[in-house]
Structure formats: C-alpha cells, structure tokens
Write a protein that holds these residues in place. Structure first.
Motif, PDB file in Angstrom:
ATOM      1  N   MET A   1      -9.235   1.219   4.791  1.00  0.00           N
ATOM      2  CA  MET A   1      -9.905  -0.405   6.488  1.00  0.00           C
ATOM      3  C   MET A   1      -9.787  -1.531   5.292  1.00  0.00           C
ATOM      4  N   SER A   2     -10.762  -1.362   3.706  1.00  0.00           N
ATOM      5  CA  SER A   2     -10.419  -2.888   3.396  1.00  0.00           C
ATOM      6  C   SER A   2      -8.804  -2.998   2.723  1.00  0.00           C
ATOM      7  N   TYR A   3      -7.965  -1.808   2.871  1.00  0.00           N
ATOM      8  CA  TYR A   3      -6.466  -2.455   2.421  1.00  0.00           C
ATOM      9  C   TYR A   3      -6.220  -3.980   4.010  1.00  0.00           C
ATOM     10  N   LEU A   4      -6.595  -3.384   4.871  1.00  0.00           N
ATOM     11  CA  LEU A   4      -6.410  -4.105   5.975  1.00  0.00           C
ATOM     12  C   LEU A   4      -6.564  -5.533   5.630  1.00  0.00           C
ATOM     13  N   ILE A   5      -8.147  -5.616   5.028  1.00  0.00           N
ATOM     14  CA  ILE A   5      -8.517  -6.194   5.132  1.00  0.00           C
ATOM     15  C   ILE A   5      -8.289  -7.947   4.186  1.00  0.00           C
ATOM     16  N   LEU A   6      -7.934  -6.960   3.044  1.00  0.00           N
ATOM     17  CA  LEU A   6      -7.273  -7.632   1.726  1.00  0.00           C
ATOM     18  C   LEU A   6      -5.997  -7.796   1.813  1.00  0.00           C
ATOM     19  N   SER A   7      -4.945  -7.486   3.051  1.00  0.00           N
ATOM     20  CA  SER A   7      -3.969  -7.993   3.561  1.00  0.00           C
ATOM     21  C   SER A   7      -4.497  -9.040   4.682  1.00  0.00           C
ATOM     22  N   ILE A   8      -4.925  -9.130   4.642  1.00  0.00           N
ATOM     23  CA  ILE A   8      -5.197 -10.401   6.230  1.00  0.00           C
ATOM     24  C   ILE A   8      -5.893 -11.388   4.903  1.00  0.00           C
ATOM     25  N   VAL A   9      -6.674 -11.334   3.896  1.00  0.00           N
ATOM     26  CA  VAL A   9      -7.086 -12.421   3.230  1.00  0.00           C
ATOM     27  C   VAL A   9      -6.456 -13.196   2.652  1.00  0.00           C
ATOM     28  N   ILE A  10      -4.914 -12.253   2.396  1.00  0.00           N
ATOM     29  CA  ILE A  10      -3.914 -12.440   1.059  1.00  0.00           C
ATOM     30  C   ILE A  10      -3.436 -13.518   2.238  1.00  0.00           C
ATOM     31  N   LEU A  11      -3.153 -13.265   2.996  1.00  0.00           N
ATOM     32  CA  LEU A  11      -2.037 -13.048   4.324  1.00  0.00           C
ATOM     33  C   LEU A  11      -2.713 -14.672   4.725  1.00  0.00           C
ATOM     34  N   LEU A  12      -4.065 -15.096   4.704  1.00  0.00           N
ATOM     35  CA  LEU A  12      -4.151 -16.298   5.304  1.00  0.00           C
ATOM     36  C   LEU A  12      -4.569 -17.147   3.977  1.00  0.00           C
ATOM     37  N   ILE A  13      -5.099 -17.163   2.854  1.00  0.00           N
ATOM     38  CA  ILE A  13      -4.608 -17.512   1.642  1.00  0.00           C
ATOM     39  C   ILE A  13      -3.084 -18.143   1.257  1.00  0.00           C
ATOM     40  N   GLY A  14      -3.155 -17.188   1.642  1.00  0.00           N
ATOM     41  CA  GLY A  14      -0.915 -18.102   1.373  1.00  0.00           C
ATOM     42  C   GLY A  14      -0.757 -19.031   2.801  1.00  0.00           C
ATOM     43  N   ILE A  15      -0.742 -19.141   4.008  1.00  0.00           N
ATOM     44  CA  ILE A  15      -0.708 -19.247   4.767  1.00  0.00           C
ATOM     45  C   ILE A  15      -1.614 -20.754   4.802  1.00  0.00           C
TER      46      ILE A  15
ATOM     47  N   LEU B   1       4.343 -12.578   1.560  1.00  0.00           N
ATOM     48  CA  LEU B   1       4.914 -11.474   1.268  1.00  0.00           C
ATOM     49  C   LEU B   1       4.045  -9.265   1.035  1.00  0.00           C
ATOM     50  N   LEU B   2       3.420 -10.465  -0.268  1.00  0.00           N
ATOM     51  CA  LEU B   2       2.618  -9.533  -0.700  1.00  0.00           C
ATOM     52  C   LEU B   2       1.724  -8.876   0.375  1.00  0.00           C
ATOM     53  N   ALA B   3       1.247 -10.051   1.315  1.00  0.00           N
ATOM     54  CA  ALA B   3       0.680  -9.238   2.317  1.00  0.00           C
ATOM     55  C   ALA B   3       0.640  -8.193   3.002  1.00  0.00           C
ATOM     56  N   SER B   4       2.206  -8.660   3.638  1.00  0.00           N
ATOM     57  CA  SER B   4       2.750  -7.915   4.390  1.00  0.00           C
ATOM     58  C   SER B   4       3.182  -6.487   4.008  1.00  0.00           C
ATOM     59  N   THR B   5       3.662  -6.148   1.957  1.00  0.00           N
ATOM     60  CA  THR B   5       3.323  -4.928   1.700  1.00  0.00           C
ATOM     61  C   THR B   5       2.308  -3.993   1.887  1.00  0.00           C
ATOM     62  N   ILE B   6       1.254  -5.191   1.214  1.00  0.00           N
ATOM     63  CA  ILE B   6      -0.086  -3.691   1.739  1.00  0.00           C
ATOM     64  C   ILE B   6       0.496  -3.550   2.444  1.00  0.00           C
ATOM     65  N   LEU B   7       0.378  -4.097   3.997  1.00  0.00           N
ATOM     66  CA  LEU B   7       0.006  -3.527   4.828  1.00  0.00           C
ATOM     67  C   LEU B   7       0.798  -2.209   5.426  1.00  0.00           C
ATOM     68  N   LEU B   8       2.152  -2.692   4.613  1.00  0.00           N
ATOM     69  CA  LEU B   8       3.152  -1.577   5.296  1.00  0.00           C
ATOM     70  C   LEU B   8       2.593  -0.628   4.265  1.00  0.00           C
ATOM     71  N   LEU B   9       2.538  -0.125   2.813  1.00  0.00           N
ATOM     72  CA  LEU B   9       2.028   0.902   2.098  1.00  0.00           C
ATOM     73  C   LEU B   9       0.384   1.057   2.792  1.00  0.00           C
ATOM     74  N   PHE B  10      -0.721   0.365   3.034  1.00  0.00           N
ATOM     75  CA  PHE B  10      -1.223   1.583   4.076  1.00  0.00           C
ATOM     76  C   PHE B  10      -0.944   1.547   5.515  1.00  0.00           C
ATOM     77  N   GLU B  11      -0.242   0.916   6.542  1.00  0.00           N
ATOM     78  CA  GLU B  11       0.523   1.780   7.240  1.00  0.00           C
ATOM     79  C   GLU B  11       0.885   3.432   6.181  1.00  0.00           C
TER      80      GLU B  11
ATOM     81  N   ARG C   1       0.756   5.319   4.203  1.00  0.00           N
ATOM     82  CA  ARG C   1      -0.378   5.921   4.561  1.00  0.00           C
ATOM     83  C   ARG C   1      -1.474   6.392   5.362  1.00  0.00           C
ATOM     84  N   VAL C   2      -1.304   6.208   6.254  1.00  0.00           N
ATOM     85  CA  VAL C   2      -1.742   6.077   7.493  1.00  0.00           C
ATOM     86  C   VAL C   2      -1.497   6.615   8.084  1.00  0.00           C
ATOM     87  N   LEU C   3      -0.369   7.014   8.300  1.00  0.00           N
ATOM     88  CA  LEU C   3       0.714   7.964   9.449  1.00  0.00           C
ATOM     89  C   LEU C   3       0.988   9.332   8.676  1.00  0.00           C
ATOM     90  N   TYR C   4       1.213   8.891   7.250  1.00  0.00           N
ATOM     91  CA  TYR C   4       1.572   9.484   6.099  1.00  0.00           C
ATOM     92  C   TYR C   4       3.135   9.742   6.588  1.00  0.00           C
TER      93      TYR C   4
END
Length: 97
Positions: A1-15, A36-46, A48-51
């Motif tokens: 869950m922390s990856y999701l929060i990290l991704s959202i924070v990085i996305l908001l900083i970028g925007i 782009l880094l935030a979207s990459t982190i979100l895809l890697l989190f997804e 990992r969760v969905l295997y």
C-alpha cells in the motif's frame, strides 16, 4: 500500500511542478519525468499484487520512452540555447512560424 501512496505523491509533485513552474524548460522536463516515474511505480505495484508480468513489461517500455524523451528534449534545448541564448519558456513564442 505504501507504493500506491508513493506513486500518488510523486504524480502530484510532477503535475504541480508543471502547473506552477512555466518559466524553466528543464524543470518542466524533470516534472514530466516524475509523472512517468509515478506511472512506472504504479505499474510495478500492480504487477506485484496481481502476480503478472504485464506491469513489469509496461514499466520497461515506459522507462525506455522516458529515456528517449529526455535525450531528445535535452538535445532540442541545447540547440535552442545555442540559437537564442536562453531557454526561458517566455522566449519560445519565437518558434511559431
């Protein structure tokens, strides 16, 4: 869950960086890279969760596109600086034909 929060924070900083800073092209390019880094982190989190490997494959594609975009953007900025002597966004209206 922390990856999701990290991704959202990085996305908001970028925007916010793109919206608030409209005077320096280098900072705007860095903010696009953050998005782009935030979207990459979100895809890697997804992935990992969905295997699945789809998230990892798309993350590699996004990193490749980000590297190409960064190289081309910096090359354009270097050439623009050589021609005009500045990379200010306000001076870029001279590019219109």
């Amino acid at each position: 869950m922390s990856y999701l929060i990290l991704s959202i924070v990085i996305l908001l900083i970028g925007i916010l960086g793109i919206i608030l800073n409209r005077s320096n092209l280098i900072i705007m390019l860095m903010c696009v890279e953050l998005v782009l880094l935030a979207s990459t982190i979100l895809l890697l989190f997804e992935s990992r969760v969905l295997y699945t490997l789809f998230g990892q494959i798309f993350a590699i594609v996004i990193l490749t596109v980000a590297a190409a975009e960064s190289a081309i953007g910096l090359a354009i900025m270097v050439n623009y600086y050589r021609l005009r002597g500045t990379i200010a966004v306000r001076a870029s209206n001279l590019l219109r034909g």
